[in-house]
Design a protein around this motif. Structure first.
Motif, PDB file in Angstrom:
ATOM      1  N   GLY A  80       0.834  -1.204   0.000  1.00 40.02           N
ATOM      2  CA  GLY A  80       0.000   0.000   0.000  1.00 40.02           C
ATOM      3  C   GLY A  80       0.857   1.238   0.000  1.00 40.02           C
ATOM      4  N   MET A  81       0.221   2.367   0.231  1.00 40.86           N
ATOM      5  CA  MET A  81       0.944   3.647   0.252  1.00 40.86           C
ATOM      6  C   MET A  81       0.181   4.646   1.098  1.00 40.86           C
ATOM      7  N   GLU A  82       0.917   5.571   1.702  1.00 41.98           N
ATOM      8  CA  GLU A  82       0.276   6.677   2.404  1.00 41.98           C
ATOM      9  C   GLU A  82       0.277   7.884   1.478  1.00 41.98           C
ATOM     10  N   ALA A  83      -0.882   8.522   1.346  1.00 41.18           N
ATOM     11  CA  ALA A  83      -0.996   9.743   0.540  1.00 41.18           C
ATOM     12  C   ALA A  83      -0.618  10.926   1.420  1.00 41.18           C
ATOM     13  N   LEU A  84       0.329  11.742   0.982  1.00 41.07           N
ATOM     14  CA  LEU A  84       0.803  12.884   1.767  1.00 41.07           C
ATOM     15  C   LEU A  84       0.734  14.157   0.931  1.00 41.07           C
ATOM     16  N   LEU A  85       0.089  15.159   1.502  1.00 39.77           N
ATOM     17  CA  LEU A  85      -0.231  16.391   0.786  1.00 39.77           C
ATOM     18  C   LEU A  85       0.965  17.331   0.651  1.00 39.77           C
ATOM     19  N   ARG A  86       1.130  17.905  -0.514  1.00 42.78           N
ATOM     20  CA  ARG A  86       2.109  18.969  -0.763  1.00 42.78           C
ATOM     21  C   ARG A  86       1.444  20.108  -1.531  1.00 42.78           C
ATOM     22  N   TRP A  87       1.951  21.310  -1.289  1.00 39.14           N
ATOM     23  CA  TRP A  87       1.469  22.478  -2.014  1.00 39.14           C
ATOM     24  C   TRP A  87       2.564  22.902  -2.983  1.00 39.14           C
ATOM     25  N   GLN A  88       2.259  22.789  -4.273  1.00 39.28           N
ATOM     26  CA  GLN A  88       3.212  23.170  -5.310  1.00 39.28           C
ATOM     27  C   GLN A  88       3.029  24.653  -5.587  1.00 39.28           C
ATOM     28  N   HIS A  89       3.722  25.476  -4.804  1.00 30.80           N
ATOM     29  CA  HIS A  89       3.534  26.929  -4.894  1.00 30.80           C
ATOM     30  C   HIS A  89       4.343  27.470  -6.069  1.00 30.80           C
ATOM     31  N   PRO A  90       3.729  28.346  -6.901  1.00 29.75           N
ATOM     32  CA  PRO A  90       4.432  28.832  -8.100  1.00 29.75           C
ATOM     33  C   PRO A  90       5.759  29.518  -7.791  1.00 29.75           C
ATOM     34  N   GLU A  91       5.868  30.205  -6.632  1.00 27.34           N
ATOM     35  CA  GLU A  91       7.146  30.858  -6.305  1.00 27.34           C
ATOM     36  C   GLU A  91       7.927  30.120  -5.225  1.00 27.34           C
ATOM     37  N   LEU A  92       7.224  29.579  -4.233  1.00 22.09           N
ATOM     38  CA  LEU A  92       7.919  28.969  -3.092  1.00 22.09           C
ATOM     39  C   LEU A  92       8.364  27.537  -3.365  1.00 22.09           C
ATOM     40  N   THR A 106       7.848  23.458  -3.541  1.00 21.74           N
ATOM     41  CA  THR A 106       7.053  22.479  -2.804  1.00 21.74           C
ATOM     42  C   THR A 106       6.968  22.843  -1.322  1.00 21.74           C
ATOM     43  N   VAL A 107       5.756  23.131  -0.843  1.00 23.04           N
ATOM     44  CA  VAL A 107       5.562  23.498   0.558  1.00 23.04           C
ATOM     45  C   VAL A 107       5.059  22.266   1.319  1.00 23.04           C
ATOM     46  N   PRO A 108       5.771  21.863   2.392  1.00 29.05           N
ATOM     47  CA  PRO A 108       5.366  20.672   3.146  1.00 29.05           C
ATOM     48  C   PRO A 108       4.122  20.944   4.002  1.00 29.05           C
ATOM     49  N   PRO A 109       3.378  19.896   4.348  1.00 30.57           N
ATOM     50  CA  PRO A 109       2.102  20.074   5.057  1.00 30.57           C
ATOM     51  C   PRO A 109       2.235  20.790   6.402  1.00 30.57           C
ATOM     52  N   GLN A 110       3.336  20.574   7.116  1.00 31.07           N
ATOM     53  CA  GLN A 110       3.514  21.221   8.416  1.00 31.07           C
ATOM     54  C   GLN A 110       3.390  22.745   8.316  1.00 31.07           C
ATOM     55  N   ARG A 111       3.691  23.308   7.134  1.00 30.94           N
ATOM     56  CA  ARG A 111       3.660  24.759   6.951  1.00 30.94           C
ATOM     57  C   ARG A 111       2.252  25.310   6.754  1.00 30.94           C
ATOM     58  N   PHE A 112       1.281  24.459   6.351  1.00 30.70           N
ATOM     59  CA  PHE A 112      -0.041  25.036   6.046  1.00 30.70           C
ATOM     60  C   PHE A 112      -1.229  24.261   6.604  1.00 30.70           C
ATOM     61  N   ILE A 113      -1.033  23.029   7.071  1.00 26.35           N
ATOM     62  CA  ILE A 113      -2.176  22.229   7.559  1.00 26.35           C
ATOM     63  C   ILE A 113      -2.836  22.914   8.761  1.00 26.35           C
ATOM     64  N   GLY A 114      -2.021  23.474   9.667  1.00 24.19           N
ATOM     65  CA  GLY A 114      -2.555  24.144  10.848  1.00 24.19           C
ATOM     66  C   GLY A 114      -3.499  25.279  10.470  1.00 24.19           C
ATOM     67  N   LEU A 115      -3.059  26.107   9.520  1.00 29.34           N
ATOM     68  CA  LEU A 115      -3.893  27.228   9.080  1.00 29.34           C
ATOM     69  C   LEU A 115      -5.133  26.768   8.324  1.00 29.34           C
ATOM     70  N   ALA A 116      -4.951  25.735   7.527  1.00 25.11           N
ATOM     71  CA  ALA A 116      -6.093  25.178   6.793  1.00 25.11           C
ATOM     72  C   ALA A 116      -7.126  24.658   7.793  1.00 25.11           C
ATOM     73  N   GLU A 117      -6.611  24.093   8.887  1.00 30.65           N
ATOM     74  CA  GLU A 117      -7.470  23.572   9.948  1.00 30.65           C
ATOM     75  C   GLU A 117      -8.220  24.723  10.641  1.00 30.65           C
ATOM     76  N   GLU A 118      -7.487  25.774  11.004  1.00 33.02           N
ATOM     77  CA  GLU A 118      -8.094  26.922  11.696  1.00 33.02           C
ATOM     78  C   GLU A 118      -9.148  27.622  10.857  1.00 33.02           C
ATOM     79  N   THR A 119      -8.873  27.775   9.567  1.00 38.02           N
ATOM     80  CA  THR A 119      -9.788  28.512   8.698  1.00 38.02           C
ATOM     81  C   THR A 119     -10.926  27.637   8.189  1.00 38.02           C
ATOM     82  N   GLY A 120     -10.815  26.316   8.422  1.00 34.94           N
ATOM     83  CA  GLY A 120     -11.857  25.412   7.935  1.00 34.94           C
ATOM     84  C   GLY A 120     -11.615  24.960   6.502  1.00 34.94           C
ATOM     85  N   LEU A 121     -10.581  25.544   5.859  1.00 27.60           N
ATOM     86  CA  LEU A 121     -10.293  25.151   4.471  1.00 27.60           C
ATOM     87  C   LEU A 121      -9.835  23.705   4.360  1.00 27.60           C
TER      88      LEU A 121
END
Ligand code: C2E
Ligand code: MG
Ligand code: MG
Ligand code: MG
Length: 296
Positions: free
Chosen positions: A57-69, A71-86
């Motif tokens: 099997g495999m674990e699916a792990l989220l990344r944000w492919q930011h046009p300027e930054l 590959t952004v790892p989940p630790q950088r944005f999951i918390g905010l996504a959680e707080e904002t409900g996104l």
């Protein structure tokens, strides 16, 4: 001069107030746009059966492919996504994408002839609390055609502390769909063992913080051996995460751990690369069958 200073002070105060709020708004807007523009991608980390050495099997792990930054790892944005409900729409995208991908990989006839690959998806607290969680997962399974037994939902112990009765109810309804339920980062939470008795859990994932010194530190080794025994006594599957060395791998095999994932075999990789690994039939060397003392 006093007046001028006063005004500057006020401006300074106002601008710092705004900075924090603006920063949050900016990131929230950026996350929303990222979802619309398709900047999120999933990487997949192979999970291997330790006895056969095969990818199961495999674990699916989220990344944000930011046009300027980049590959952004989940630790950088999951918390905010959680707080904002996104995290709710983002998590829905993750579930759908991971299940569709796993279903597509079922059609690959690999040289090793593996069974259907399972996919593990991480669920956040906010998602877990959504009233329509179970229905939305049922819908994803129906839409993608992934057999429910091939979906592994990863939860952390922190989701169980708020409203235990509600959590138990949600878990039973998830179980009824036929999906597997895993406790992620096991051993790092606040929970007592009592939930293991009442919650319909299938898998314990040993947190990678316990892996570091298993091959050299007797206390770390004792903890990992105990978690493996606990899991097996409760008839649960046990997966070690963060396996980085051959020594750790052999330790886990010697103590009967069922599965592992970690940099030793592969980092989380883009879908195309995961597919190449599977197609190439790459596996771990299977566990040695002969007793070491007979070798010499
Ligand atoms: P996790 O679910 O415990 O995932 C395992 C993390 O350990 C991943 O970090 C993985 O890249 C990393 N890892 C795997 N093998 C090794 C190893 O051998 N050594 C080391 N040092 N690390 C290893 P990643 O991808 O940065 O994800 C971090 C966390 O972000 C995840 O921890 C999970 O809690 C969260 N996350 C990731 N994707 C999602 C998602 O789609 N939804 C939600 N809600 N959370 C996610
Ligand atoms: Mg996980
Ligand atoms: Mg984990
Ligand atoms: Mg985690």
């Amino acid at each position: 001069a006093a007046k001028k200073l006063g005004r500057n002070r006020w401006q300074f105060y106002e601008s710092t107030m705004n900075d924090a709020a603006l920063e949050r708004l900016r990131i929230e807007g950026a996350l929303r746009k990222a979802l619309e523009r398709g900047e999120f991608v999933l990487h997949y980390q192979p999970q291997l059966d330790l006895a056969s050495g095969r990818i199961v099997g495999m674990e699916a792990l989220l990344r944000w492919q930011h046009p300027e930054l980049g590959t952004v790892p989940p630790q950088r944005f999951i918390g905010l996504a959680e707080e904002t409900g996104l995290i709710v729409p983002i998590g829905a995208w993750v579930l759908h994408t991971a299940c569709a991908q796993a279903r597509a990989w079922h059609d690959i006839a690999e040289p090793g002839g593996f069974g259907p690959l399972r996919v593990a998806v991480n669920l956040s607290a906010r998602q877990f609390a959504q009233p329509d969680l179970v229905e939305s997962i049922a819908q994803v399974l129906a839409d993608t055609g992934l057999p429910p037994a091939c979906l592994d939902i990863e939860l952390t112990e922190s989701l169980f502390v708020d409203d235990v009765a509600q959590a138990v109810d949600t878990l039973h309804r998830l179980k009824a769909l036929g999906v597997a339920l895993s406790i992620d980062d096991f051993g790092t939470g606040y929970s007592s063992f009592s939930y293991l008795r009442t919650f319909p859990i299938d898998v314990l994932k040993i947190d990678r913080s316990f892996m570091a010194d298993i091959a050299s530190d007797a206390d770390e080794a004792a903890i990992v051996i105990s978690i493996i025994a606990l899991a097996h006594n409760l008839k649960l599957r046990v997966i070690a995460e963060g396996v980085e060395s051959a020594a750790q791998l052999e330790f886990l095999r010697a103590h009967g751990c069922d599965e592992m994932q970690g940099y030793h075999f592969s980092r989380p990789v883009p879908a195309e690369e995961f597919e190449r690994i599977v197609r190439s039939g790459r596996t771990l060397a299977p566990a040695a069958v002969s007793a070491p003392e007979l070798l010499c």
